[in-house]
Write a protein that holds these residues in place. Structure first.
Motif, short mmCIF file in Angstrom:
data_model
loop_
_atom_site.label_atom_id
_atom_site.label_comp_id
_atom_site.label_asym_id
_atom_site.label_seq_id
_atom_site.Cartn_x
_atom_site.Cartn_y
_atom_site.Cartn_z
N ARG A 66 -12.86 4.78 6.46
CA ARG A 66 -12.58 5.85 5.50
C ARG A 66 -13.87 6.35 4.87
NH1 ARG A 66 -8.43 3.86 1.97
NH2 ARG A 66 -10.07 2.81 0.81
N ALA B 170 0.80 -1.23 0.00
CA ALA B 170 0.00 0.00 0.00
C ALA B 170 0.83 1.28 0.00
CB ALA B 170 -0.93 0.00 1.21
N ARG B 171 2.15 1.18 0.31
CA ARG B 171 2.91 2.42 0.41
C ARG B 171 4.18 2.44 -0.41
NH1 ARG B 171 1.58 4.13 6.65
NH2 ARG B 171 -0.48 3.14 6.62
N LEU C 98 2.33 8.45 -2.54
CA LEU C 98 3.21 7.53 -1.84
C LEU C 98 4.18 8.30 -0.96
CD1 LEU C 98 4.04 4.90 -4.58
CD2 LEU C 98 2.32 4.82 -2.77
N ARG D 67 -11.23 0.49 5.44
CA ARG D 67 -12.05 0.92 4.31
C ARG D 67 -13.40 1.46 4.78
NH1 ARG D 67 -9.56 -3.41 1.41
NH2 ARG D 67 -11.15 -4.90 2.08
N LYS E 227 -4.69 5.73 14.41
CA LYS E 227 -5.86 6.26 13.73
C LYS E 227 -6.69 5.15 13.09
CE LYS E 227 -3.78 10.24 14.44
NZ LYS E 227 -4.05 11.04 15.63
N TYR F 243 -8.95 10.93 0.87
CA TYR F 243 -10.27 10.94 0.25
C TYR F 243 -10.26 11.33 -1.22
CZ TYR F 243 -11.11 11.32 5.25
OH TYR F 243 -11.08 11.13 6.61
N GLU F 244 -9.30 12.16 -1.59
CA GLU F 244 -9.35 12.70 -2.94
C GLU F 244 -8.00 12.68 -3.61
OE1 GLU F 244 -13.02 15.44 -2.05
OE2 GLU F 244 -11.03 16.34 -1.87
N GLY F 245 -8.06 12.66 -4.89
CA GLY F 245 -6.82 12.71 -5.64
C GLY F 245 -6.15 11.35 -5.66
N ARG F 246 -5.17 11.25 -6.53
CA ARG F 246 -4.45 9.99 -6.60
C ARG F 246 -3.77 9.75 -5.27
NH1 ARG F 246 -2.61 10.54 -12.27
NH2 ARG F 246 -4.33 9.58 -13.45
N PRO F 247 -3.58 8.48 -4.92
CA PRO F 247 -2.84 8.21 -3.69
C PRO F 247 -1.44 8.79 -3.80
CG PRO F 247 -3.88 6.21 -4.50
CD PRO F 247 -4.05 7.24 -5.57
#
Lengths: 494, 494
Positions: free
Chosen positions: B391, B183-184, B315, B388, B334, B309-313
């Motif tokens: 979020r 994921a990162r 990294l 998920r 969190k 929430y918005e935009g491409r992830p």
């Protein structure tokens, strides 16, 4: 183990570029495969999922996947999905970025001080199996703990799961305060107790609160190295004081104070670590009086108080501290389990306040879910029942070991049966080489720590430590026979 | 609450003396009552139990108890036992020791340095209810965690309850490494991950590893105070760098490096704390290049990565770190709950090794029972499902708050809807006094933190932070209406 990648979104760093978007996606995936982020056999996300993640059209992803499959980077099975291929093609340099795909693992781009025996506090390379003062975790109240954990989460989740106070959950502090009042003679309230993540943290907080560079801390000349490291880490100079059968030699300590200003003394007066000696009543009074007069702190580490087998119970020095000089450290590691990181401190209030503040800087708080679960075990009397049961078991094991050692090793060893605690301190007979003995044991896969490991000066002395608590009688018998077998290697000519 | 004393042995410090033993026992109990160790209403142990504890004849204890009852210190009920009396007689000085029964609570018998804002890391006196970046613990997977805890204890108790490795349980490290790879974009193995007791500890370990007195650490001029305190605690000088809508001003940082040698920079580039700005792609590249060239470390704190929430992830910078300069810190606070103290770090291996060694000095290890339980949640996909779900919930709450603020507060506030994270950073309109507004809110029992609380220079700026995640729409509506009502106090003449 390869988990399906699509349990997590797979965000890709898409470089800006002039190439078609599908190609930038496939190149990005190739880069991740080369870097090791995507492993052979890893499953790629479904095309809809990846399209959603990247905010692109699904067809774009399908085109990228087609190119990857065509080049041999991936394999598709209609029913199962798309996987990174087990046999990867050679690197195509068409759009691969320059430079290594990941930094050389040992590369550090800034100056790093040398570690210099930095891992002296660490777990070391080999656990001294025969010399550990650990309880028998097979006796630990595992299921009561699990049930208590579940109950506290069910009943008070928001309380426990939100940020809490760095001093520790009040419920556990109240339970500990009650135990300290009743069983240890300490006149303490709930707010006089600080719960720490193990007694090691309590030592760290004491060091932060008390020490500045150049301060002198008196220590037992054979003692607990993990504590020494913490004090030295904070700039203290250590002054070793001899320990004998009555504990720390307070006469020698007094002589030291005549020529040097002391900031603190670190002692394990109940069952001296590792010799098991109990600090005599006369020396306790002398130590407290000396500390009061010379104004130094007494850090009393009472790490295994619950397990006392003989003689009247001995109350901590903190119980007669009228001058406000004792920092009293305890631990639940021996009575519950070492893996449950719970220790506690009580100290004069201004001292405790600073320790709490330091704790908040290191770690905002402890693990309140565990703290509350353990508080329940106190409140139900479960912890106390367990402590009594464990004490009976360890007392019997101590007796068994004492008999077995006397019978099998006779004059090769001499020792005082420890009046409490989880270990025995043995002296080897004249003419025996304790280091050679330990060496022969190591060859047999059993690690024993000799006096050298506990000595501030690191010198060889004819003693070693045996932990008996985690072993039942069958296992203790095995260790004693092993000691006997390897004894021959410890004698001259053996 | 008074728990029966006899759940614990009651050891008494019996002074040597010429008086009969029964009297020494009763005097000792009186002393404990006067000191507060035995409270009015506390039940004394049964006579057999106390006789056993003290190694005396039962009759001796009975005689002591008789004397206590006769003098009015205790009350006996045949069926229920002997209790410390509610109405205590005056102190008899016959055999009471001289001096106070406990030291004055604030007395410290040695020199203690003044605390000097020592609790800046602490929880403070009042929680900023409206400004906390905390998740909604009502959503936390509490029962799955409890079940996982039970399972790991049942299946592997000895492993978890014994001493473990300070780097963290390998099962959780493997799960985290898998998540970080997938994921990162971090090409890490199990051994490249260090699990800490929360991200605060990760900052502490980074500071210990990197900093010596006099080192300069660049920080965001409005940022995370708990981190600054840790750096200063280790002797660093902080250099604040302006933050704007694109995050840390790397131009200003470069200018600083022209005149000062930097040891490290501390950044929150994903969702800047507290302004929520994301460090732009161009600045990320510039920062990494500057750090590589000038050889300073980048401490990247990615505290709430999961909620974008918005935009491409985006990294982490660590994913493109080819020079070995980034220490990457994350947290499960969190995504799981703040009360579960789990953070993690990955860094170049020589750096990580030192951090692990320092961890062992502070706290021998983490809480492996919890670590394994959380690893199970990863392996089952439970944590990912929860992330998920959460979020989606937080995204909706953000949208609700944005609409409500625009509708109710109109031109009094301006803000960029945060592209991720659990908080919103609002700017108050011209002519509005943000401190007066916060003051009016405090009178209503709601604490809001204004920019001043996050600013290194402590100066007033026209912004404040709103946390939306822990509140449902009804609660958010309540807060917005409260903001509107108290707005009038914030305008001139209001």
């Amino acid at each position: 183990m390869n988990r399906p990648v699509d349990r997590w979104d797979l965000p890709l760093g898409l470089d800006a570029g002039s190439e078609p978007l599908f190609r930038r996606i496939s190149r990005s995936i190739v880069e991740e495969i080369r870097r090791g982020r995507l492993r052979p056999g890893a499953r790629l996300p479904g095309s809809r999922t990846l399209a959603n993640t990247l905010r692109v059209h699904r067809n774009t992803v399908l085109a990228a996947y087609e190119e990857l499959a065509g080049e041999g980077w991936t394999e598709s099975t209609p029913a199962r999905g798309t996987f990174v291929s087990g046999a990867l093609p050679e690197v195509r340099r068409r759009a691969a970025p320059a430079g290594p795909s990941r930094p050389a693992p040992e590369a550090v781009g800034f100056d790093l001080r040398s570690a210099a025996a930095r891992d002296a506090c660490g777990s070391g390379s080999v656990a001294p199996l025969l010399s550990l003062g650990v309880p028998d975790v097979r006796l630990a109240p595992v299921m009561p703990l699990a049930r208590a954990f579940r109950r506290v989460l069910r009943d008070r989740p928001e309380d426990l799961l939100s940020y809490g106070h760095p001093q520790g959950h009040p419920r556990l502090r109240a339970a500990l305060a009650g135990m300290l009042r009743t069983a240890r003679g300490l006149a303490v309230e709930t707010d006089d107790v600080l719960v720490t993540s193990g007694s090691q943290m309590a030592l760290e907080l004491a060091a932060r609160t008390l020490l500045k560079a150049g301060d002198v801390v008196a220590i037992e000349h054979i003692g607990y190295r993990h504590a020494w490291q913490v004090f030295e880490q904070h700039g203290a100079t250590l002054a070793p004081i001899p320990v004998d059968a009555a504990g720390l030699d307070t006469g020698a300590l007094e002589a030291l104070t005549e020529r040097t200003a002391l900031r603190a003394v670190y002692v394990t007066p109940h069952h001296q670590y590792p010799t098991t000696a109990t600090l005599s009543a006369a020396r306790r009074i002398a130590l407290l009086e000396l500390a009061r007069r010379k104004r130094f702190a007494v850090i009393e580490d009472d790490y295994d108080h619950e397990f006392h087998y003989e003689g009247r119970p001995v109350l901590p020095m903190a119980s007669t501290d009228r001058a406000g000089i004792v920092l009293y450290i305890g631990s639940l590691a021996k009575v519950l389990a070492p893996g449950v990181r719970l220790g506690y401190v009580t100290a004069p209030r201004p001292v405790l306040r600073q320790m709490v503040a330091h704790r908040a800087c290191i770690e905002r708080q402890g693990e309140h879910t565990i703290e509350c679960a353990v508080a329940e075990l106190f409140e139900q009397g479960e912890l106390q029942r367990h402590a009594r049961r464990a004490r009976r078991v360890y007392h019997a094991r101590r007796d068994f070991l004492v008999r077995a050692l006397r019978r099998e090793l006779g004059s090769a060893l001499s020792f005082e049966p420890p009046c409490g605690g989880l270990t025995l301190w043995a002296t080897v007979g004249d003419g025996l080489d304790v280091e050679a003995w330990a060496s022969r044991l190591r060859e047999q896969g059993a690690t024993l720590f000799t006096a050298r490991h506990y000595a501030y000066d690191g010198r060889v002395r004819p003693h070693f430590r045996l932990g008996f608590a985690p072993f039942d009688e069958r296992e203790l018998g095995t260790w004693v026979r092993l000691l006997k077998r390897t004894l021959r290697g410890a004698s001259p000519g053996g």
